[in-house]
Design an enzyme around this catalytic site. Structure first.
Site, short mmCIF file in Angstrom:
data_model
loop_
_atom_site.label_atom_id
_atom_site.label_comp_id
_atom_site.label_asym_id
_atom_site.label_seq_id
_atom_site.Cartn_x
_atom_site.Cartn_y
_atom_site.Cartn_z
N GLY A 1 12.96 -19.92 25.85
CA GLY A 1 11.44 -20.27 26.02
C GLY A 1 11.06 -21.90 25.74
O GLY A 1 12.24 -22.58 25.73
N ASP B 1 18.01 -19.67 33.14
CA ASP B 1 16.78 -20.34 32.64
C ASP B 1 16.27 -21.52 33.33
O ASP B 1 14.98 -21.74 33.48
CB ASP B 1 16.69 -20.68 31.24
N ASN B 2 17.29 -21.92 34.07
CA ASN B 2 16.95 -23.44 35.02
C ASN B 2 16.76 -22.95 36.35
O ASN B 2 17.19 -23.76 37.05
CB ASN B 2 18.20 -24.20 34.80
P1 AMP Z 1 18.02 -26.93 28.53
O1 AMP Z 1 19.34 -27.29 28.30
O2 AMP Z 1 17.14 -28.22 28.52
O3 AMP Z 1 17.92 -25.92 29.81
O4 AMP Z 1 17.17 -25.97 27.34
C1 AMP Z 1 17.61 -25.17 26.73
C2 AMP Z 1 16.78 -24.33 25.85
O5 AMP Z 1 16.88 -25.39 24.63
C3 AMP Z 1 15.29 -24.31 26.24
O6 AMP Z 1 14.76 -23.27 25.57
C4 AMP Z 1 14.79 -25.77 25.74
O7 AMP Z 1 13.33 -25.39 25.42
C5 AMP Z 1 15.45 -25.80 24.31
N1 AMP Z 1 15.51 -27.22 23.97
C6 AMP Z 1 16.11 -28.18 24.39
N2 AMP Z 1 16.09 -29.24 23.86
C7 AMP Z 1 15.41 -28.89 22.66
C8 AMP Z 1 14.91 -29.80 21.51
N3 AMP Z 1 14.86 -31.05 21.38
N4 AMP Z 1 14.01 -28.98 20.72
C9 AMP Z 1 13.76 -27.74 20.81
N5 AMP Z 1 14.09 -26.97 22.00
C10 AMP Z 1 14.74 -27.75 22.76
MG MG Z 2 16.21 -25.59 30.81
#
Ligand code: AMP
Ligand code: MG
Length: 498
Positions: free
Chosen positions: A94, A264-265
């Site tokens: 999410g 998710d990406n």
């Molecule tokens: P990502 O690696 O950017 O695709 O992120 C994977 C998940 O981690 C997603 O659900 C992001 O919203 C969550 N996420 C990444 N960084 C943070 C953060 N600093 N605080 C809260 N959620 C995060």
């Molecule tokens: Mg992501």
């Protein structure tokens, strides 16, 4: 004009269709204001295309909106729920640090992310905690947000479908990572934020009716022309397969490595999203991995088509109950569609590679000519982008690979191939110019820009952005941006380091 904490003199024109989905797809969000917002960069051409008022956005109220301190009038302000397979493992995710402000409507469809759309999601990334934050702080760091800005805009200018970057603001707050960093918020623009993972969320945590609503929503937003198909959900799958086969072929042709192709990406639209550990390959090596966490090379350059196909399988699984009530029939139909992926991908890839070499027509030996060049590039450790630049502009062709008998032989063959087609050699070079970028966001150049920005100097980044803004048209000032980094003993590493 200010009403409560809602402001509108900026040209916001929101449609909030996502809120018409069942409530379990999102969470309503309150603002998480930041201490001292300051605009670092605003993408003025993009703002104008979106019908937004540039001066308004640059003003105090505009910056407050881009920082998530005040609401834009009519905005939805929601965090979206999704799940996903991260490095092969399923998990609930999410928007953990993002808020969807709303869907900005435009009168006539425009192409700002890859296809023509009349509606674009405007999202704040780094805007604070949400119900999906898990252990995270919901915040983002200046460097990575500027990195996303630079690379996503470079991708757009390379004509690769992508989410865009409208602005970056500093929050005036510290963010605690390995080191203390400066906080920032990126405003991201996308034709939607629907992900494969959104479907996985619906299929795993909600039910068939919710998946159906989501699929209808996705069709409406991205593939409305399949609405009346006999099996529109199978058609949706086929459209997504096509979009990703095309997208990944474009990545390969410019040497882009996404780095974290978790489901998710992956967008339903086929736009590149989530610029974390991504980077452009310099020396041609199909095994290249930049991401520090990708220890097994799951998302290495050459694996990207296979991983896209693996991701599509996860997406297809969510649609099975809609494709046919009989699961065996549904699986069979989905599998047949997925089998098409590699052929489609190859078709898109070879078409672009032909253009990169100036071929207008098709000859059976083209694949061998292309592959021979690539293996020579690998063997002699040549720079991927610059090799094509050399061939296109016929320069710097006397060292390394170019000085070998192997290359001379290949080149003779290649010239003969060019001469066999109807179009003149000059026309072939014109096609090559249109197909081979002179500049890409080279890792050392991006790092240099981010380092300067970290010290409060944004000029280096602005210059880099201007160089990257027109990559297919050679200008003298590009020369220094085609130079390679000084040789380092350590490989370049990227981090989710968000
Ligand atoms: P990502 O690696 O950017 O695709 O992120 C994977 C998940 O981690 C997603 O659900 C992001 O919203 C969550 N996420 C990444 N960084 C943070 C953060 N600093 N605080 C809260 N959620 C995060
Ligand atoms: Mg992501």
């Amino acid at each position: 004009m200010e009403q409560g904490n809602q402001i509108n003199n900026m040209g916001w024109n929101f449609d909030n269709t996502y809120k018409e989905l069942p409530e379990s797809f999102y969470s309503d969000m309150n603002l998480n204001p930041v201490r001292n917002p300051e605009l670092v960069i605003l993408n003025k051409p993009l703002a104008k295309e979106l019908g937004l008022n540039v001066e308004g956005l640059e003003g105090k109220d505009g910056v407050e909106i881009l920082a998530g301190n005040k609401k834009a009038e009519g905005g939805a302000y929601i965090a979206q729920a999704y799940a996903g397979h991260q490095f092969g493992h399923f998990t609930m995710l999410g928007d953990g640090r993002a808020i969807l402000i709303g869907e900005q409507k435009i009168d006539t469809p425009i192409n700002i992310t890859g296809e023509d759309y009349k509606k674009f999601d405007i999202q704040l990334k780094g805007s604070g905690r949400t119900p999906y934050s898990r252990g995270g702080d919901g915040r983002a760091v200046l460097g990575p947000m500027l990195r996303e800005y630079i690379i996503s805009e470079a991708m757009y200018d390379l004509r690769i479908p992508t989410t865009r970057s409208l602005a970056v603001v500093k929050t005036g707050e510290r963010v605690y990572r390995e080191y203390v960093k400066e906080g920032a918020i990126l405003t991201r623009v996308a034709s939607s934020h629907l992900r494969f993972g959104t479907f996985e969320y619906a299929a795993n945590y909600l039910g068939k009716e919710e998946v159906k609503k989501l699929a209808d929503y996705a069709i409406d937003r991205h593939y409305p022309y399949v609405k009346n198909d006999e099996n529109k959900y199978l058609s949706l799958l086929k459209e997504v397969i096509k979009a990703h086969a095309k997208l990944v072929s474009k990545w390969l042709c410019v040497g882009f490595i996404h780095g974290v192709m978790n489901t998710d990406n992956m967008t339903i639209s086929g736009e590149t999203i989530d610029y974390g550990p991504c980077a452009f390959m310099d020396t041609y090596d199909p095994e290249t991995v930049f991401s520090s966490i990708d220890v097994h090379g799951r998302y290495a350059y050459k694996n990207q088509p296979n991983m896209a196909s693996w991701n599509i399988c996860r997406f297809a699984e969510t649609l099975l109950p809609l494709i046919n009530e009989d699961v065996d029939i549904a699986v069979d139909m989905a599998q047949k569609a997925i089998f098409e992926f590699s052929d489609l991908h190859f078709k898109y890839w070879i078409k672009q590679m032909r253009s990169k070499l100036g071929f207008f027509n098709e000859e059976p030996m083209d694949k061998a000519i292309i592959e021979d060049l690539l293996s020579m590039m690998e063997k002699y450790k040549e720079d991927y982008t610059n090799t094509f630049v050399s061939l296109t502009y016929r320069k710097n062709m006397n060292t390394g690979m170019f000085a070998t008998a192997e290359f001379t032989n290949w080149h003779k063959n290649y010239q003969e191939r060019l001469e066999r087609q109807e179009e003149s050699i000059e026309e072939a070079y014109e096609l090559m110019k249109k197909s081979n970028p002179v500049v890409i966001p080279r890792n050392h150049r991006v790092e240099e820009a981010l380092k300067a920005a970290d010290n409060g100097d944004f000029k280096v980044m602005e210059k880099l952005l201007s160089i990257l803004s027109n990559p297919y048209e050679y200008r003298k000032e590009m020369d220094e941006y085609t130079e390679l980094a000084e040789k380092s003993d350590l490989p370049y590493r990227t981090y989710c380091g968000t």
